[in-house]
Design a protein around this motif. Structure first.
Motif, PDB file in Angstrom:
ATOM      1  N   THR A   1     -42.934 -62.644  15.168  1.00 14.71           N
ATOM      2  CA  THR A   1     -43.893 -62.955  14.105  1.00 14.71           C
ATOM      3  C   THR A   1     -44.643 -61.702  13.690  1.00 14.71           C
ATOM      4  O   THR A   1     -44.656 -60.694  14.408  1.00 14.71           O
ATOM      5  N   LYS A   2     -45.318 -61.790  12.557  1.00 10.11           N
ATOM      6  CA  LYS A   2     -46.156 -60.678  12.114  1.00 10.11           C
ATOM      7  C   LYS A   2     -47.314 -60.473  13.082  1.00 10.11           C
ATOM      8  O   LYS A   2     -47.749 -59.333  13.308  1.00 10.11           O
ATOM      9  N   GLU A   3     -47.805 -61.569  13.669  1.00 14.83           N
ATOM     10  CA  GLU A   3     -48.906 -61.443  14.624  1.00 14.83           C
ATOM     11  C   GLU A   3     -48.491 -60.590  15.824  1.00 14.83           C
ATOM     12  O   GLU A   3     -49.274 -59.785  16.321  1.00 14.83           O
ATOM     13  N   GLU A   4     -47.259 -60.772  16.287  1.00 14.08           N
ATOM     14  CA  GLU A   4     -46.778 -59.927  17.378  1.00 14.08           C
ATOM     15  C   GLU A   4     -46.699 -58.472  16.944  1.00 14.08           C
ATOM     16  O   GLU A   4     -47.034 -57.568  17.709  1.00 14.08           O
TER      17      GLU A   4
ATOM     18  N   ASP B   1     -50.135 -56.999  17.017  1.00 18.16           N
ATOM     19  CA  ASP B   1     -50.538 -56.719  18.400  1.00 18.16           C
ATOM     20  C   ASP B   1     -49.934 -55.395  18.879  1.00 18.16           C
ATOM     21  O   ASP B   1     -50.610 -54.582  19.535  1.00 18.16           O
TER      22      ASP B   1
ATOM     23  N   LEU C   1     -58.974 -55.455  12.460  1.00 15.77           N
ATOM     24  CA  LEU C   1     -58.474 -56.155  13.642  1.00 15.77           C
ATOM     25  C   LEU C   1     -59.387 -55.996  14.850  1.00 15.77           C
ATOM     26  O   LEU C   1     -59.093 -56.520  15.921  1.00 15.77           O
TER      27      LEU C   1
END
Length: 230
Positions: free
Chosen positions: A61-64, A67, A110
């Motif tokens: 995912t983009k979230e990964e 991170d 972030l």
């Protein structure tokens, strides 16, 4: 039958070599150029001349991806040596985060969320907490780190917001002040804002770096009072 070069099909192209490090580096480059809105798995794949589906073998995912990006730049915050005391450790954390955010403005967007759990993020947290070990109980130490982190997160976001406003408007801080001056002068002349008038006319204008340093000094002084209390 012999085929001419025009008839003979080309061999299938070899896949572009790919690894997670390359993906993260490409994503950071895109974010440095255009902010987080410029980052997507499709755009990262295009920058690497790879098909988007190949990236899903490395990142789901983009979230990964975000991170991994944050953890990569956390390496720039890691102190080079052991700090002399806890105040130097927290000062290094604050200044290191600010300098990293000025190089990678998207980082400001972030900061302040859940803690990063990548190896670099964990190393930053370990180095910071180790410098405060045995100064107080762990809850007090955690509140001290949270207090300093809250300060520099807000200060960094404000500084980055001002930089973005300069680019968006094409006006520097002083150009914006001159453009807003006539209106503000009229409003202050009404007498409705005496405290603000004093701040505008009598206050000392300082740059972002000096403001950050002064605020950090004050926060560290307040934390010191808690850590040294019997």
């Amino acid at each position: 039958m012999t085929m001419t070069v025009w008839d003979r099909p080309e061999p299938p192209p070899r896949p572009v070599p790919l690894d997670r490090e390359q993906i993260v580096a490409a994503a950071i480059a895109l974010a440095d150029e255009g902010g987080l809105e410029a980052v997507s798995l499709r755009k990262v794949a295009a920058r690497l001349n790879a098909g988007p589906m190949r990236l899903y073998g490395y990142i789901s995912t983009k979230e990964e991806l975000l991170d991994l990006m944050v953890d990569e730049v956390q390496a720039e915050i890691l102190p080079e040596g052991r700090p002399s005391d806890w105040q130097e450790a927290l000062r290094n954390l604050a200044n290191g985060t600010r300098q990293t955010a000025l190089r990678h403005e998207w980082l400001a967007d972030l900061l302040g969320g859940r803690p990063t759990l990548g190896p670099n993020g964990l190393a930053v947290a370990e180095a910071t907490l180790a410098a405060l070990d045995d100064l107080a109980d762990i809850d007090t130490v955690m509140r001290a780190v949270e207090t300093v982190s809250s300060y520099f997160t807000g200060a960094i976001r404000r500084e980055i917001a001002n930089l973005r406003a300069e680019r968006a408007t094409g006006l520097s801080k002083y150009e914006w002040q001159r453009a807003s001056g006539p209106y503000l002068t009229r409003m202050l002349a009404t007498g409705r804002f005496p405290a603000l008038t004093k701040a505008v006319y009598d206050g000392t204008d300082v740059d972002a770096e000096a403001s950050f340093a002064t605020g950090l000094d004050w926060v560290l002084d307040a934390v010191a009072a808690k850590l040294t209390r019997p």
